[in-house]
Design an enzyme around this catalytic site. Structure first.
Site, PDB file in Angstrom:
ATOM      1  N   ASN A 194       0.872  -1.177   0.000  1.00  0.00           N
ATOM      2  CA  ASN A 194       0.000   0.000   0.000  1.00  0.00           C
ATOM      3  C   ASN A 194       0.907   1.225   0.000  1.00  0.00           C
ATOM      4  O   ASN A 194       1.491   1.556   1.032  1.00  0.00           O
ATOM      5  CB  ASN A 194      -0.899  -0.034   1.249  1.00  0.00           C
ATOM      6  CG  ASN A 194      -1.711   1.243   1.420  1.00  0.00           C
ATOM      7  OD1 ASN A 194      -1.801   2.065   0.508  1.00  0.00           O
ATOM      8  ND2 ASN A 194      -2.311   1.410   2.598  1.00  0.00           N
ATOM      9  N   LYS A 227       0.192   4.275  -0.336  1.00  0.00           N
ATOM     10  CA  LYS A 227      -0.410   5.499   0.217  1.00  0.00           C
ATOM     11  C   LYS A 227      -0.106   6.687  -0.704  1.00  0.00           C
ATOM     12  O   LYS A 227      -0.060   6.521  -1.917  1.00  0.00           O
ATOM     13  CB  LYS A 227       0.053   5.716   1.660  1.00  0.00           C
ATOM     14  CG  LYS A 227      -0.193   4.459   2.506  1.00  0.00           C
ATOM     15  CD  LYS A 227      -0.034   4.660   3.973  1.00  0.00           C
ATOM     16  CE  LYS A 227      -0.288   3.332   4.685  1.00  0.00           C
ATOM     17  NZ  LYS A 227      -0.215   3.429   6.122  1.00  0.00           N
ATOM     18  N   HIS A 237      -9.747   1.418   4.749  1.00  0.00           N
ATOM     19  CA  HIS A 237      -8.450   1.576   5.425  1.00  0.00           C
ATOM     20  C   HIS A 237      -8.636   2.529   6.604  1.00  0.00           C
ATOM     21  O   HIS A 237      -9.411   3.492   6.522  1.00  0.00           O
ATOM     22  CB  HIS A 237      -7.397   2.110   4.448  1.00  0.00           C
ATOM     23  CG  HIS A 237      -6.022   2.062   5.033  1.00  0.00           C
ATOM     24  ND1 HIS A 237      -5.584   3.010   5.915  1.00  0.00           N
ATOM     25  CD2 HIS A 237      -5.015   1.163   4.905  1.00  0.00           C
ATOM     26  CE1 HIS A 237      -4.346   2.699   6.301  1.00  0.00           C
ATOM     27  NE2 HIS A 237      -3.976   1.579   5.698  1.00  0.00           N
ATOM     28  N   GLU A 241      -6.965   4.893   7.674  1.00  0.00           N
ATOM     29  CA  GLU A 241      -6.736   6.315   7.375  1.00  0.00           C
ATOM     30  C   GLU A 241      -7.970   6.923   6.718  1.00  0.00           C
ATOM     31  O   GLU A 241      -8.288   8.097   6.927  1.00  0.00           O
ATOM     32  CB  GLU A 241      -5.473   6.461   6.512  1.00  0.00           C
ATOM     33  CG  GLU A 241      -4.222   6.239   7.357  1.00  0.00           C
ATOM     34  CD  GLU A 241      -3.050   5.622   6.625  1.00  0.00           C
ATOM     35  OE1 GLU A 241      -2.993   5.674   5.392  1.00  0.00           O
ATOM     36  OE2 GLU A 241      -2.162   5.081   7.319  1.00  0.00           O
ATOM     37  N   SER A 281       2.990  -2.258  10.409  1.00  0.00           N
ATOM     38  CA  SER A 281       4.432  -2.331  10.662  1.00  0.00           C
ATOM     39  C   SER A 281       5.030  -3.708  10.372  1.00  0.00           C
ATOM     40  O   SER A 281       5.895  -4.163  11.121  1.00  0.00           O
ATOM     41  CB  SER A 281       4.749  -1.875  12.091  1.00  0.00           C
ATOM     42  OG  SER A 281       4.350  -0.531  12.269  1.00  0.00           O
TER      43      SER A 281
HETATM   44  P1  PGA Z   1       2.537   0.166   7.714  1.00  0.00           P
HETATM   45  O1  PGA Z   1       1.110   0.435   7.018  1.00  0.00           O
HETATM   46  O2  PGA Z   1       3.059  -1.135   7.153  1.00  0.00           O
HETATM   47  O3  PGA Z   1       3.389   1.341   7.326  1.00  0.00           O
HETATM   48  O4  PGA Z   1       2.301   0.077   9.167  1.00  0.00           O
HETATM   49  C1  PGA Z   1       0.206  -0.611   6.798  1.00  0.00           C
HETATM   50  C2  PGA Z   1      -1.050  -0.069   6.167  1.00  0.00           C
HETATM   51  O5  PGA Z   1      -1.493   1.033   6.524  1.00  0.00           O
HETATM   52  O6  PGA Z   1      -1.647  -0.711   5.297  1.00  0.00           O
END
Ligand code: PGA
Length: 249
Positions: free
Chosen positions: A9, A11, A95, A97, A212
């Site tokens: 992803n 983003k 998601h 966010e 993460s």
């Molecule tokens: P991250 O994001 O691996 O940076 O924690 C995961 C995600 O939001 O899909």
């Protein structure tokens, strides 16, 4: 036997040039016989270039959201038909966010999920609790709520055409990963809840872990029974680390 899936992803990162480079590096680094399916959910503007790059390769393409309507007066939205023109196979929906920053509700997420399925794109339904909700012992209640919004709207059978990503909000982009035990516990819970309504769908359902994931923790997470791969944010922005995670799957 479920085949693992690793999705990047990206983003809101990169430029046209850097995103072209990144997707080429990922594609070049994938070995033919990899044990898992791989996709990248790129920013909307990167989709045309990415689509041309991944054509005739095993790398799949996804979007980071999809409209809750087929077409019309929906300023700022991109429909499933538009994504299909570029051979997108996946779209993230719900998601955290989107839920937190853009206030997307369970109902809206369920509608997005519905339109993805209707248009032949696999929705990757993201669900997960915040730090506060976990502290208060509400993890399973939150999962139930987010899951049932979609099941009530589209029916249990729709999950045969979807992927679920369990992403504890407290682990996203924080460097704080759920332990394999914590993640497995929630993944098993999700699968059991679905099995109570349809065992066959539950057995076949791909449930990704996100939050993460790094090359250092991927193998241990993916080794758990109900963790079928990952949704990778930060670590998918470098070909090396993304490829290392893919190799762990
Ligand atoms: P991250 O994001 O691996 O940076 O924690 C995961 C995600 O939001 O899909």
């Amino acid at each position: 036997m479920r085949r693992s899936l690793v999705i990047g992803n990206w983003k809101m990162h990169g430029t046209r040039t850097s995103n072209r480079e990144l997707i080429t590096q990922i594609q070049t680094g994938l070995n033919e016989g990899q044990n898992c399916d791989v996709a990248v959910c790129v920013p909307f503007t990167a989709i045309p270039d990415a689509s041309a790059t991944v054509a005739n390769s095993t790398l799949r393409l996804g979007a980071q959201n999809v409209a809750n309507a087929e077409q019309g007066a929906y300023t700022g939205e991109v429909s499933v038909g538009m994504l299909s023109e570029y051979d997108c196979q996946y779209a993230l929906v719900g998601h955290s966010e989107r839920r937190q920053i853009y206030r997307e509700t369970d109902e809206l997420v369920a509608e997005r999920y519905e339109y993805a399925i209707k248009g032949g794109i696999t929705p990757v339904l993201c669900i997960g609790e915040t730090d506060e909700e976990r502290e208060q012992g509400k993890t399973f209640a939150v999962i139930d709520e987010q899951l049932s919004a979609v099941i009530n709207h589209c029916g249990i059978d729709s999950l045969s055409k979807a992927v679920i990503a369990y992403e504890p909000v407290w682990a996203i982009g924080t460097g704080k990963t759920a332990t394999p035990d914590q993640a497995q516990e929630v993944h098993a819970y999700i699968r059991n809840q679905i099995a109570a309504q349809n065992a066959d769908i539950a057995e076949k359902l791909i449930i990704l872990y996100g939050g993460s994931v790094k090359p250092e923790n991927a193998a241990e997470l993916f080794g758990r029974d109900d963790i079928d791969g990952g949704l990778i944010g930060g670590a998918s922005l470098q070909a090396d680390s993304f490829l290392a995670i893919i190799n762990a799957a």
